[in-house]
Design an enzyme around this catalytic site. Structure first.
Site, PDB file in Angstrom:
ATOM      1  N   SER A  76      20.148  31.810 -36.876  1.00 32.81           N
ATOM      2  CA  SER A  76      20.490  30.708 -37.762  1.00 32.81           C
ATOM      3  C   SER A  76      21.530  29.742 -37.232  1.00 32.81           C
ATOM      4  CB  SER A  76      20.950  31.250 -39.121  1.00 32.81           C
ATOM      5  OG  SER A  76      19.861  31.838 -39.789  1.00 32.81           O
TER       6      SER A  76
ATOM      7  N   SER B 226      19.252  29.104 -40.648  1.00 30.54           N
ATOM      8  CA  SER B 226      19.612  28.660 -41.985  1.00 30.54           C
ATOM      9  C   SER B 226      20.857  27.794 -42.045  1.00 30.54           C
ATOM     10  CB  SER B 226      19.810  29.878 -42.890  1.00 30.54           C
ATOM     11  OG  SER B 226      20.869  30.703 -42.406  1.00 30.54           O
TER      12      SER B 226
ATOM     13  N   LYS C 273      29.391  26.120 -43.636  1.00 30.86           N
ATOM     14  CA  LYS C 273      28.163  26.478 -44.348  1.00 30.86           C
ATOM     15  C   LYS C 273      28.504  27.037 -45.723  1.00 30.86           C
ATOM     16  CE  LYS C 273      24.083  29.397 -43.306  1.00 30.86           C
ATOM     17  NZ  LYS C 273      23.531  30.292 -42.259  1.00 30.86           N
TER      18      LYS C 273
END
Length: 396
Positions: free
Chosen positions: A136, A112, A35
């Site tokens: 997330s 996310s 990420k």
């Protein structure tokens, strides 16, 4: 075709940099992504916001969690999209768009850690790093049909990673199969501080199943019953020591206060342009008072003590990961926000307590994945994954 130009839109379109990895090790032959909150030498760290990206510069060093994987023989393939400043759960970034859910392309990935879940669910890498503050990793794992973990708070280093909420942030990861998932866990997690026994008390979280959509509950409960039968036990309990809404607001206040502490000065100093939903969350965060946060922390401590007593050293909660399958990509923003708030009611238990939770891709509804979770005592991460392996084997 480069991964950055793949139609899944999983990856940030950064120029490729050479990221050396060990030629041998327990993760040899596996490819992974990270990420775009984690520093990787030779890449910027954009955090899902163009202004943050512009200020980043090329990072000279690599986050310890990423380096640990490289040293174990895994090959890095790129940095994945994140919801803006990691403060969203729907996978839609106002600046960069939305990655594609490989398990249900017409539905959102969740966020996310949207790009990481997209990359793994589309088969572009074997596993991927994400972060989980309020859900997330767990939310996109459920939506994209993946194994995903929020580990015990502090279990995996978050050095070299953009923060959101210090007392809630964790480093998690995704994989499509339990074997790969367990291999990665063996490298990142280290030995358990609290090892579950071979025979666990499996506790069905009645109050959390009650929060699921009726159709989702109908899909989840038969699988939960099969797990209970396979493990030979299963009591129904209330996971919360008070109304779930009280835990929801405690989580929101702690998250808000810490998020503004992390990013508020940067947002105001540089006039960051934020997506409407993220801007609204930071506006709320700015409004949270010290008194509200102090009261929330009291609720948090009391709930954590309750959950620790409920689980003891051998208890594992069985609960829905999310209230339903992923909403459709074209769902209006207010529908997504309502869904997020309902999801936080389920997801906040692990966040407030800091206990580990694994989402397992065991259920489906209307052709879309739906996760079922195991939540164990603090420090039981590796043995919780071993339990997940037993569950997968038992269900065939």
């Amino acid at each position: 075709m480069s991964l950055a130009s793949h139609p899944s839109r999983s990856f940030m379109p950064y120029p490729e940099a050479d990221v050396p990895h060990a030629l041998d090790g327990p993760l040899r032959g596996l490819r992974f992504a990270a990420k775009d909150l984690f520093d990787v030498a030779g890449y910027p760290t954009g955090g899902g916001n163009p202004h943050v990206l512009a200020m980043s510069g090329i990072k000279p060093s690599t986050a310890p969690a990423v380096q640990c994987l490289l040293d174990a023989g895994a090959a890095f393939v790129g940095k994945t999209h994140t919801d803006e400043l990691a403060f969203s759960m729907n996978g839609k970034n106002a600046h960069y768009g939305a990655p594609v859910n490989g398990a249900a392309p017409e539905r959102i990935t969740g966020g996310s850690s949207s790009g990481s879940a997209s990359a793994v669910s589309n088969g572009l890498c074997d596993f991927a790093l994400g972060t989980d503050t309020g859900g997330s990793v767990r939310a996109p794992a459920s939506h994209c049909g993946l194994f995903g973990i929020r580990p015990t708070h502090g279990r995996i280093s978050l050095a070299g990673c953009l923060p959101l909420c210090d007392s809630l942030d964790t480093c998690g990861f995704f994989a499509r199969d339990i074997g790969t998932f367990a291999r990665v866990a063996g490298v990142l997690l280290g030995p358990d501080a609290n090892t579950l026994p071979a025979s666990v008390r499996l506790l069905l979280a009645d109050d959390l199943f009650a929060l699921a959509e009726p159709a989702a509950r109908d899909a989840l409960l038969p699988v939960a019953a099969r797990i209970q039968h396979a493990l030979g036990n299963g009591d129904a309990v209330a996971a919360a020591d008070r109304p779930i809404d009280d835990l929801y607001w405690a989580f929101r206040y702690v998250q808000g206060r810490e998020a503004w502490h992390s990013d508020g000065d940067m947002i105001e100093r540089y006039g960051l342009r934020l997506g409407a939903d993220v801007a609204a969350r930071f506006a709320f965060s700015k409004s949270v008072t010290a008194g509200q946060c102090d009261e929330a922390m009291q609720v948090r401590r009391a709930f954590t003590a309750h959950l620790a007593a409920l689980l003891g050293d051998d208890g594992v909660l069985l609960l829905p990961t999310m209230p339903d399958i992923a909403p459709l990509q074209d769902a209006p923003l207010d529908t997504l926000e309502d869904y997020r708030n309902r999801a936080v009611q389920m997801l906040c238990l692990a966040g407030l307590s800091g206990f580990p939770q694994i989402s397992l891709p065991l259920c489906r509804r209307d052709g879309a994945p739906l996760g079922l979770s195991l939540l164990g005592p603090a420090g039981s991460d590796r043995s919780l994954i071993a339990l997940a392996e037993r569950v997968v084997a038992a269900l065939g």
